[in-house]
Scaffold this motif. Sequence first.
Motif, PDB file in Angstrom:
ATOM      1  N   SER A 128       0.828  -1.207   0.000  1.00 50.37           N
ATOM      2  CA  SER A 128       0.000   0.000   0.000  1.00 50.37           C
ATOM      3  C   SER A 128       0.864   1.259   0.000  1.00 50.37           C
ATOM      4  O   SER A 128       0.568   2.226  -0.718  1.00 50.37           O
ATOM      5  N   ALA A 129       1.950   1.270   0.780  1.00 52.93           N
ATOM      6  CA  ALA A 129       2.840   2.431   0.778  1.00 52.93           C
ATOM      7  C   ALA A 129       3.542   2.591  -0.566  1.00 52.93           C
ATOM      8  O   ALA A 129       3.722   3.718  -1.059  1.00 52.93           O
ATOM      9  N   TYR A 130       3.920   1.484  -1.174  1.00 57.31           N
ATOM     10  CA  TYR A 130       4.569   1.531  -2.493  1.00 57.31           C
ATOM     11  C   TYR A 130       3.621   2.112  -3.541  1.00 57.31           C
ATOM     12  O   TYR A 130       4.031   2.940  -4.379  1.00 57.31           O
ATOM     13  N   ALA A 131       2.358   1.711  -3.487  1.00 58.60           N
ATOM     14  CA  ALA A 131       1.379   2.237  -4.441  1.00 58.60           C
ATOM     15  C   ALA A 131       1.165   3.727  -4.240  1.00 58.60           C
ATOM     16  O   ALA A 131       1.066   4.495  -5.216  1.00 58.60           O
ATOM     17  N   VAL A 132       1.104   4.173  -2.996  1.00 61.31           N
ATOM     18  CA  VAL A 132       0.844   5.584  -2.719  1.00 61.31           C
ATOM     19  C   VAL A 132       2.011   6.466  -3.151  1.00 61.31           C
ATOM     20  O   VAL A 132       1.810   7.578  -3.658  1.00 61.31           O
ATOM     21  N   VAL A 133       3.238   5.983  -2.995  1.00 64.22           N
ATOM     22  CA  VAL A 133       4.414   6.809  -3.263  1.00 64.22           C
ATOM     23  C   VAL A 133       4.820   6.770  -4.735  1.00 64.22           C
ATOM     24  O   VAL A 133       5.120   7.812  -5.333  1.00 64.22           O
ATOM     25  N   PHE A 134       4.820   5.598  -5.360  1.00 60.40           N
ATOM     26  CA  PHE A 134       5.429   5.448  -6.680  1.00 60.40           C
ATOM     27  C   PHE A 134       4.424   5.391  -7.837  1.00 60.40           C
ATOM     28  O   PHE A 134       4.837   5.272  -8.985  1.00 60.40           O
ATOM     29  N   PHE A 135       3.134   5.465  -7.548  1.00 64.63           N
ATOM     30  CA  PHE A 135       2.137   5.457  -8.616  1.00 64.63           C
ATOM     31  C   PHE A 135       1.307   6.732  -8.528  1.00 64.63           C
ATOM     32  O   PHE A 135       0.995   7.219  -7.434  1.00 64.63           O
ATOM     33  N   SER A 136       0.950   7.244  -9.667  1.00 66.89           N
ATOM     34  CA  SER A 136       0.072   8.414  -9.739  1.00 66.89           C
ATOM     35  C   SER A 136      -1.283   7.971 -10.262  1.00 66.89           C
ATOM     36  O   SER A 136      -1.384   7.477 -11.398  1.00 66.89           O
ATOM     37  N   PHE A 137      -2.317   8.135  -9.454  1.00 71.24           N
ATOM     38  CA  PHE A 137      -3.661   7.768  -9.858  1.00 71.24           C
ATOM     39  C   PHE A 137      -4.640   8.689  -9.138  1.00 71.24           C
ATOM     40  O   PHE A 137      -4.317   9.244  -8.072  1.00 71.24           O
ATOM     41  N   PRO A 138      -5.821   8.886  -9.684  1.00 68.51           N
ATOM     42  CA  PRO A 138      -6.794   9.793  -9.067  1.00 68.51           C
ATOM     43  C   PRO A 138      -7.168   9.337  -7.650  1.00 68.51           C
ATOM     44  O   PRO A 138      -7.402   8.156  -7.403  1.00 68.51           O
ATOM     45  N   GLY A 139      -7.182  10.284  -6.739  1.00 66.42           N
ATOM     46  CA  GLY A 139      -7.570   9.980  -5.362  1.00 66.42           C
ATOM     47  C   GLY A 139      -6.496   9.288  -4.555  1.00 66.42           C
ATOM     48  O   GLY A 139      -6.794   8.683  -3.523  1.00 66.42           O
ATOM     49  N   ARG A 140      -5.235   9.401  -5.003  1.00 67.34           N
ATOM     50  CA  ARG A 140      -4.155   8.698  -4.312  1.00 67.34           C
ATOM     51  C   ARG A 140      -4.049   9.143  -2.855  1.00 67.34           C
ATOM     52  O   ARG A 140      -4.032   8.307  -1.940  1.00 67.34           O
ATOM     53  N   MET A 141      -3.993  10.431  -2.620  1.00 68.55           N
ATOM     54  CA  MET A 141      -3.856  10.928  -1.245  1.00 68.55           C
ATOM     55  C   MET A 141      -5.130  10.711  -0.438  1.00 68.55           C
ATOM     56  O   MET A 141      -5.077  10.542   0.782  1.00 68.55           O
ATOM     57  N   ALA A 142      -6.281  10.708  -1.117  1.00 64.99           N
ATOM     58  CA  ALA A 142      -7.527  10.427  -0.398  1.00 64.99           C
ATOM     59  C   ALA A 142      -7.518   9.011   0.159  1.00 64.99           C
ATOM     60  O   ALA A 142      -7.918   8.772   1.307  1.00 64.99           O
ATOM     61  N   PHE A 143      -7.035   8.069  -0.647  1.00 59.01           N
ATOM     62  CA  PHE A 143      -6.937   6.693  -0.157  1.00 59.01           C
ATOM     63  C   PHE A 143      -5.934   6.584   0.991  1.00 59.01           C
ATOM     64  O   PHE A 143      -6.153   5.852   1.949  1.00 59.01           O
ATOM     65  N   PHE A 144      -4.832   7.331   0.870  1.00 62.50           N
ATOM     66  CA  PHE A 144      -3.852   7.299   1.961  1.00 62.50           C
ATOM     67  C   PHE A 144      -4.458   7.825   3.256  1.00 62.50           C
ATOM     68  O   PHE A 144      -4.266   7.233   4.325  1.00 62.50           O
ATOM     69  N   TRP A 145      -5.184   8.922   3.175  1.00 58.20           N
ATOM     70  CA  TRP A 145      -5.786   9.480   4.389  1.00 58.20           C
ATOM     71  C   TRP A 145      -6.894   8.582   4.927  1.00 58.20           C
ATOM     72  O   TRP A 145      -7.113   8.531   6.145  1.00 58.20           O
ATOM     73  N   MET A 146      -7.561   7.860   4.055  1.00 59.39           N
ATOM     74  CA  MET A 146      -8.547   6.881   4.536  1.00 59.39           C
ATOM     75  C   MET A 146      -7.851   5.782   5.351  1.00 59.39           C
ATOM     76  O   MET A 146      -8.349   5.346   6.391  1.00 59.39           O
ATOM     77  N   ILE A 147      -6.681   5.339   4.874  1.00 60.74           N
ATOM     78  CA  ILE A 147      -5.905   4.355   5.644  1.00 60.74           C
ATOM     79  C   ILE A 147      -5.444   4.960   6.956  1.00 60.74           C
ATOM     80  O   ILE A 147      -5.516   4.332   8.016  1.00 60.74           O
ATOM     81  N   PHE A 148      -4.971   6.204   6.904  1.00 55.92           N
ATOM     82  CA  PHE A 148      -4.444   6.858   8.103  1.00 55.92           C
ATOM     83  C   PHE A 148      -5.527   7.057   9.162  1.00 55.92           C
ATOM     84  O   PHE A 148      -5.270   6.919  10.360  1.00 55.92           O
ATOM     85  N   ILE A 149      -6.751   7.369   8.733  1.00 51.77           N
ATOM     86  CA  ILE A 149      -7.846   7.612   9.675  1.00 51.77           C
ATOM     87  C   ILE A 149      -8.189   6.352  10.461  1.00 51.77           C
ATOM     88  O   ILE A 149      -8.684   6.428  11.596  1.00 51.77           O
ATOM     89  N   THR A 150      -7.916   5.176   9.891  1.00 52.79           N
ATOM     90  CA  THR A 150      -8.231   3.937  10.615  1.00 52.79           C
ATOM     91  C   THR A 150      -7.413   3.780  11.894  1.00 52.79           C
ATOM     92  O   THR A 150      -7.701   2.896  12.697  1.00 52.79           O
ATOM     93  N   LEU A 151      -6.379   4.627  12.085  1.00 51.09           N
ATOM     94  CA  LEU A 151      -5.663   4.614  13.355  1.00 51.09           C
ATOM     95  C   LEU A 151      -6.586   4.932  14.528  1.00 51.09           C
ATOM     96  O   LEU A 151      -6.325   4.526  15.662  1.00 51.09           O
ATOM     97  N   MET A 152      -7.664   5.659  14.243  1.00 56.78           N
ATOM     98  CA  MET A 152      -8.612   6.022  15.292  1.00 56.78           C
ATOM     99  C   MET A 152      -9.655   4.940  15.520  1.00 56.78           C
ATOM    100  O   MET A 152     -10.542   5.110  16.362  1.00 56.78           O
ATOM    101  N   LEU A 153      -9.569   3.829  14.785  1.00 56.74           N
ATOM    102  CA  LEU A 153     -10.563   2.765  14.903  1.00 56.74           C
ATOM    103  C   LEU A 153      -9.879   1.446  15.236  1.00 56.74           C
ATOM    104  O   LEU A 153      -9.718   0.581  14.372  1.00 56.74           O
ATOM    105  N   PRO A 154      -9.442   1.258  16.467  1.00 58.33           N
ATOM    106  CA  PRO A 154      -8.826  -0.021  16.835  1.00 58.33           C
ATOM    107  C   PRO A 154      -9.852  -1.140  16.868  1.00 58.33           C
ATOM    108  O   PRO A 154     -11.068  -0.910  16.738  1.00 58.33           O
TER     109      PRO A 154
END
Length: 304
Positions: free
Chosen positions: A121-147
């Motif tokens: 997932s980190a490799y896809a976010v950093v080395f690929f350019s696609f629509p909504g890339r950072m949105a998907f990253f922040w969706m993953i990051f927000i799950t830190l608040m949902l143990p």
Amino acid sequence: MAGALVKERGAAADPALRASRARQRRDRWMTHGILLLGVIIFALPIWITLVGSTHDVNTIGRGEVPLWFGGHAVENYVAAWSRGGEAVRNTRAVPAGIMLWNSLVMATLIATGKIIISLLSAYAVVFFSFPGRMAFFWMIFITLMLPVEVRIIPTFQVMVDLHLTDTMAGLVIPVVASATATLLFRQFFLTIPDEYAEAAKIDGAGPLRFFWDVVLPLSRTNIAALFVILFIYGWNQYLWPLLIITDTGLETIVVGLSKMIGRGDAQNEWNAIMATAILALLPPVAVVVLMQRWFVKGLTETEK
């Protein structure tokens, strides 16, 4: 006259130098004293558990707290390994050997799965350019608040619908994703020079080849450090295994230890319980000791 002046200055500076050295020694002794006190505070319960696991059940049952080893170590550890604590009423004891194996498999699968998913997932976010890339990253990051504890009811319902209760897959899959590991790998991948990716393209290497031959070798120390942390995280899982597993053949060591302690008037085999607790310490300690060099290197290395 010049020699006398130098000698006078040296004599004047000598008391200050001695005072400075004395202060350094005092600070060093104080630092070591505080460190020793911390070691004693953390190690004393482990020492008492280790010593208690070598005594018979009557010694501990009388409320005695021995501070030196007894003569029942072999029989206590053999009993804990082969049959567990049998004194708990209405509960069939599970041998510590089975529980240790279940915990070892669970912790290894959790750590390995978290690392694989986070790397990709980190490799896809950093080395690929696609629509909504950072949105998907922040969706993953927000799950830190949902143990797991917050989403435990819907997660349990999903496992029931998929018929994954009382299975190793049911133990591992709900906790295998890690937003923290994804964030850490992303931050590391951002430090890899763009020239590496450009050189790989010129050489005709595709994304998978670049990941396997360049990114993965550079990430070895980070993977090792995260593996230690994630293995201990998986080993210490309590609430989810307690909820999802009813088959004693899949019981983990952390849950099994709590069940070995009887309730009410049940007589506890404290010697077997303490022996099981010591056995439960061995795998995570072994992982930390064996991977200590890689662990420290992965946390402190800044130049890749």
